[in-house]
Design a protein around this motif. Structure first.
Motif, mmCIF file in Angstrom:
data_model
loop_
_atom_site.group_PDB
_atom_site.id
_atom_site.type_symbol
_atom_site.label_atom_id
_atom_site.label_comp_id
_atom_site.label_asym_id
_atom_site.label_seq_id
_atom_site.Cartn_x
_atom_site.Cartn_y
_atom_site.Cartn_z
ATOM 1 N N THR A 140 0.831 -1.204 0.000
ATOM 2 C CA THR A 140 0.000 0.000 0.000
ATOM 3 C C THR A 140 0.867 1.256 0.000
ATOM 4 N N GLN A 141 1.957 1.234 0.751
ATOM 5 C CA GLN A 141 2.877 2.372 0.784
ATOM 6 C C GLN A 141 3.467 2.656 -0.587
ATOM 7 N N VAL A 142 3.893 1.606 -1.266
ATOM 8 C CA VAL A 142 4.465 1.767 -2.608
ATOM 9 C C VAL A 142 3.424 2.370 -3.551
ATOM 10 N N LEU A 143 2.209 1.843 -3.477
ATOM 11 C CA LEU A 143 1.123 2.364 -4.310
ATOM 12 C C LEU A 143 0.878 3.847 -4.027
ATOM 13 N N TRP A 144 0.858 4.209 -2.767
ATOM 14 C CA TRP A 144 0.605 5.590 -2.359
ATOM 15 C C TRP A 144 1.682 6.536 -2.906
ATOM 16 N N GLU A 145 2.933 6.105 -2.830
ATOM 17 C CA GLU A 145 4.029 6.930 -3.371
ATOM 18 C C GLU A 145 3.927 7.073 -4.882
ATOM 19 N N ARG A 146 3.579 5.993 -5.542
ATOM 20 C CA ARG A 146 3.455 6.045 -7.009
ATOM 21 C C ARG A 146 2.349 6.988 -7.444
ATOM 22 N N ALA A 147 1.338 7.138 -6.587
ATOM 23 C CA ALA A 147 0.221 8.034 -6.904
ATOM 24 C C ALA A 147 0.523 9.481 -6.517
ATOM 25 N N GLY A 148 1.736 9.733 -5.955
ATOM 26 C CA GLY A 148 2.135 11.100 -5.633
ATOM 27 C C GLY A 148 2.011 11.470 -4.180
ATOM 28 N N GLY A 149 1.792 10.498 -3.297
ATOM 29 C CA GLY A 149 1.625 10.789 -1.883
ATOM 30 C C GLY A 149 2.902 10.626 -1.083
ATOM 31 N N LYS A 150 2.863 11.062 0.163
ATOM 32 C CA LYS A 150 3.983 10.939 1.088
ATOM 33 C C LYS A 150 3.688 9.816 2.091
ATOM 34 N N LEU A 151 4.738 9.070 2.415
ATOM 35 C CA LEU A 151 4.550 7.948 3.327
ATOM 36 C C LEU A 151 4.067 8.402 4.703
ATOM 37 N N SER A 152 4.424 9.616 5.092
ATOM 38 C CA SER A 152 4.009 10.129 6.392
ATOM 39 C C SER A 152 2.502 10.345 6.475
ATOM 40 N N ASP A 153 1.828 10.314 5.309
ATOM 41 C CA ASP A 153 0.377 10.517 5.302
ATOM 42 C C ASP A 153 -0.385 9.259 5.716
ATOM 43 N N LEU A 154 0.300 8.093 5.689
ATOM 44 C CA LEU A 154 -0.393 6.827 5.936
ATOM 45 C C LEU A 154 -0.207 6.339 7.363
ATOM 46 N N GLU A 155 -1.266 5.776 7.907
ATOM 47 C CA GLU A 155 -1.202 5.140 9.216
ATOM 48 C C GLU A 155 -1.167 3.626 9.014
ATOM 49 N N ASN A 156 -0.318 2.962 9.782
ATOM 50 C CA ASN A 156 -0.188 1.508 9.655
ATOM 51 C C ASN A 156 -1.265 0.812 10.478
ATOM 52 N N LYS A 157 -2.465 0.789 9.942
ATOM 53 C CA LYS A 157 -3.567 0.080 10.596
ATOM 54 C C LYS A 157 -3.486 -1.381 10.177
ATOM 55 N N SER A 158 -3.598 -2.291 11.126
ATOM 56 C CA SER A 158 -3.328 -3.699 10.850
ATOM 57 C C SER A 158 -4.326 -4.332 9.894
#
Length: 313
Positions: free
Chosen positions: A248-266
């Motif tokens: 999901t992190q890789v996908l988010w970065e590819r779409a132009g987002g920052k990793l700090s925007d994501l929360e690691n919900k299990s």
């Protein structure tokens, strides 16, 4: 001064495999009888309990066990048996029955007038397993567990970790446990090798006869009418496509987002519920940008194509 004692620290969470998996388990619990069972040769011929009973039955008849013609067959683990009988308080040195030993063997023979009870046959059970941080040597452990887990048949230390990990990723899981002792002060490792082999054999047999448990990724996607997708449908679809947080992190970065925007919900669904809400509330990543990357990864997914078309219009 009160003595210290160990207790079984049970996990209050409960994990249950799907009904499909349970049904396959129940079928396998009888199917194994029709297979080659050469691995049964690993099972010790006589348990230490059976050997103890034989020794006590000889002593109550005023016979010396070591002088009997079938001694080597009936009591191959003589040293271990003697030490255990002393620990139980059934014999005293050198090899003499105590009052407790006499009472025990007389009761056993009274209940089994045609001879000592036979060794239990190998069997397979499909039932709940209690699991926790520590396992105690406690003869009353199952009586205690049954007060709040009526159907529990096994006791184990690793099961909760496996189940929790699988549950956090919404993955099916199967737990096969070979019982090698009774969690009492007299347990030993004689059955460990056989128990491990038996559980592995049954698990392999289950997998070989459970084709329905194995599906391709696209086959597991929710059945959604692509023209009538609501927010919950979209979240379920995305959670199925990208259940892993790293992915999901890789996908988010590819779409132009920052990793700090994501929360690691299990849980994948919980994670994607937060992400989809975020992209629809003006985040750096737009729904269109996210869906475009997802379509590149999943070009055959009709639902994503239809959803992306709606964001183009």
């Amino acid at each position: 001064k009160s003595g210290r004692f160990k207790v079984f620290q049970g996990d209050t969470l409960q994990y249950k495999p799907s009904e499909t998996i349970v049904q396959n388990m129940q079928r396998t619990s009888t199917l194994y009888k029709n297979q080659s069972m050469a691995w049964m040769e690993l099972k010790p011929q006589y348990s230490l309990e059976a050997q103890e009973n034989w020794v006590l039955s000889q002593l109550i008849d005023n016979k010396k066990p070591v002088e009997q013609d079938n001694f080597d067959e009936k009591c191959p683990d003589w040293s271990d048996v003697i030490l255990r009988l002393r620990k139980r308080g059934y014999i005293e040195k050198p090899v003499k029955l105590t009052e407790a030993g006499i009472e025990y063997i007389q009761d056993l023979l009274l209940l089994n007038p045609r001879g000592l009870p036979a060794e239990p046959e190998f069997s397979v059970h499909v039932a709940p397993i209690a699991t926790g941080a520590t396992v105690t040597e406690d003869e009353q452990i199952y009586n205690k567990l049954s007060s709040y887990m009526r159907k529990v048949l096994g006791l184990d230390m690793e099961g909760s970790g496996l189940a929790a990990s699988a549950d956090s990723y919404d993955m099916p899981f199967i737990f096969a446990k070979g019982v090698s002792d009774f969690a009492d002060p007299y347990k030993d490792d004689r059955y460990r090798t056989f128990a491990a082999r038996a559980s592995a054999e049954l698990l392999i047999l289950l997998l070989r006869n459970s084709e329905s448990l194995f599906t391709r990724k696209e086959d597991k996607l929710p059945e959604i009418e692509s023209d009538n997708m609501d927010s919950d449908d979209i979240v379920r679809l995305l959670a199925e496509l990208y259940p892993d947080f790293d992915e999901t992190q890789v996908l988010w970065e590819r779409a132009g987002g920052k990793l700090s925007d994501l929360e690691n919900k299990s849980r994948p669904y919980t994670r994607w519920h937060t992400i989809w809400k975020k992209v629809n509330q003006g985040s750096e990543v737009t729904p269109k940008a996210l869906l475009q990357i997802i379509q590149k990864d999943n070009p055959q997914c009709i639902a994503i194509k239809s959803l992306l078309k709606a964001y183009h219009s």
